[in-house]
Design a protein around this motif. Structure first.
Motif, PDB file in Angstrom:
ATOM      1  N   ARG A  41      67.219  64.848  34.276  1.00 54.49           N
ATOM      2  CA  ARG A  41      68.581  64.469  34.131  1.00 54.49           C
ATOM      3  C   ARG A  41      69.026  63.610  35.235  1.00 54.49           C
ATOM      4  NH1 ARG A  41      68.632  69.941  34.706  1.00 54.49           N
ATOM      5  NH2 ARG A  41      70.388  69.927  36.233  1.00 54.49           N
ATOM      6  N   GLY A  42      70.053  62.753  34.956  1.00 51.98           N
ATOM      7  CA  GLY A  42      70.637  62.182  36.004  1.00 51.98           C
ATOM      8  C   GLY A  42      70.433  60.702  35.711  1.00 51.98           C
ATOM      9  N   ASP A  60      65.968  73.759  39.713  1.00 58.18           N
ATOM     10  CA  ASP A  60      66.261  72.629  39.595  1.00 58.18           C
ATOM     11  C   ASP A  60      66.201  71.964  40.965  1.00 58.18           C
ATOM     12  OD1 ASP A  60      66.970  72.518  36.901  1.00 58.18           O
ATOM     13  OD2 ASP A  60      69.161  72.708  37.396  1.00 58.18           O
ATOM     14  N   THR A 133      76.743  69.536  41.870  1.00 60.55           N
ATOM     15  CA  THR A 133      75.350  69.990  41.359  1.00 60.55           C
ATOM     16  C   THR A 133      74.641  70.859  42.266  1.00 60.55           C
ATOM     17  OG1 THR A 133      74.988  67.449  40.229  1.00 60.55           O
ATOM     18  CG2 THR A 133      73.125  68.871  40.575  1.00 60.55           C
ATOM     19  N   GLY A 156      65.328  59.558  29.735  1.00 65.00           N
ATOM     20  CA  GLY A 156      65.687  60.775  30.685  1.00 65.00           C
ATOM     21  C   GLY A 156      64.258  61.336  30.761  1.00 65.00           C
TER      22      GLY A 156
END
Length: 384
Positions: A41-42, A60, A133, A156
């Motif tokens: 992600r990101g 994460d 986050t 991604g």
């Protein structure tokens, strides 16, 4: 309103102990399972986040080439029962600090189990709050030095190993004395070394010396901002660089920040908003990288509000108001707390979904409610 502030976590975290073991002569390892892409992600819209396993915990983790050591939060260290095993000196973007280090821990990324890693223990709450986050782990160069890493921002995903990228520009990398890896760029008509920092949420950081020598710090064309890193908040001069040439591509009108203090060897830091415009293969152990430009060349987002905020105090707490900005003209000051935007209360849902409001087009209007019952109408405009 999450990014109504120019407030990003820098993550320029440089382990100051036992760097020699991470330097020349280190050969990247090939994982047993290759070509297995993992979700990521990101990129352009936030930090690079992947899932990892530490013992039996699925977590994460942020990927950060600007961290010369892997970092875990005090919370995670407590959950794992890790007692301090000594101290380590870390060199942040603007200052050094000393923190605890752990005994070796085992981390698995997808099918690949990394060699045991000695991690640094830090309180990551402020940085988590700044970028909205939550995270307890930053994967640093412990992984990037030992493995070839492919980052596919377009789709991604990432992988450890694999057959690499086809096409693109191959860059020679130089490891600086602070441990960061840098390559040559053309900025403001001058050649300089730029550190590659996936953990930086700004496109460019520039040292005061480089900015002064090349006329980038003119007060008539700049403003101010604040970012948060391992050493705490830091005030910067902000501006826009006319052009930057990097990896066979020329970028224009790039927002940059000049910290009051500079603690790195390279005079420039390339951050994630710029790096994510490429797909890349990183081979730090062999001192090179391949970058393949992605399609498109959209303008870099920049703040047009002048509000630097963090979640706290029952809303968004103002920690800095940019010079000559729309917020300054409203007489909003440090310490004010915004409790609603356009009638919507600042709650967990707002913080997780309303991002980038300060980078909306010129003329966008927000109606702010403050904790002290004041109301203000904020009209976005370019101010640097």
């Amino acid at each position: 309103m999450t990014q109504i502030a120019n407030l990003g976590s820098r993550f320029s975290i440089n382990g100051g102990y036992s760097l020699g073991a991470m330097r020349a002569g280190f050969s990247p390892q090939k994982p047993a399972a290759q070509n297995q892409w993992q979700p990521m992600r990101g990129g352009s819209d936030g930090p690079v986040v992947v899932q990892v396993r530490v013992d039996n915990l699925l977590l994460d983790a942020l990927l950060d080439t600007g961290a010369t050591r892997t970092v875990i939060s005090r919370t995670l260290a407590g959950r794992l029962g890790l007692a301090p095993q000594g101290r380590a000196r870390l060199a942040g973007l603007t200052a050094d600090l000393y923190c605890d280090r752990t005994a070796p821990i085992r981390i698995s990324v997808g099918p690949t189990e990394l060699p045991p890693i000695i991690a640094i223990v830090l309180d990551l709450a402020a940085m988590s709050g700044a970028i909205r986050t939550p995270f307890d782990l930053i994967l640093g160069q412990d992984m990037f030095l030992r493995h070839e890493i492919d980052l596919d921002f377009e789709n991604g995903r990432f992988r450890i190993g694999g057959d690499g990228l086809h096409g693109g520009s191959t860059l020679a990398l130089q490891q600086m004395d602070d441990g960061l890896f840098a390559t040559k760029v053309q900025a403001a008509g001058a050649t300089g070394l730029a550190a590659i920092d996936l953990g930086s949420m700004l496109p460019l950081y520039i040292s005061s010396d480089f900015a002064t020598r090349h006329g980038l710090a003119d007060a008539d064309r700049t403003s101010t901002s604040v970012t948060i890193g391992i050493e705490g908040p830091s005030v910067h001069t902000t501006g826009r660089l006319a052009s930057l040439s990097f990896a066979g591509r020329v970028f224009h009108d790039i927002p940059f920040a000049v910290p009051e203090r500079w603690n790195l060897y390279a005079p420039i830091v390339l951050g994630l908003p710029l790096l994510s415009r490429f797909d890349m293969r990183l081979r730090f152990g062999e001192r090179w990288a391949t970058l393949r430009a992605r399609a498109g060349n959209a303008a870099f987002p920049r703040d047009r509000s002048g509000l630097n905020v963090v979640a706290g105090g029952g809303g968004l707490q103002v920690i800095h108001v940019a010079r000559n900005s729309p917020a300054e003209r409203l007489c909003i000051v440090d310490g004010d707390v915004i409790v609603a935007v356009d009638g919507q209360a600042i709650d967990a849902h707002f913080l997780s979904t309303c991002k980038g409001l300060g980078t909306a087009p010129v003329g966008t209007i927000y109606r702010l409610e403050l904790l002290d019952s004041r109301r203000a109408t904020l009209t976005l405009n370019d101010y640097y």
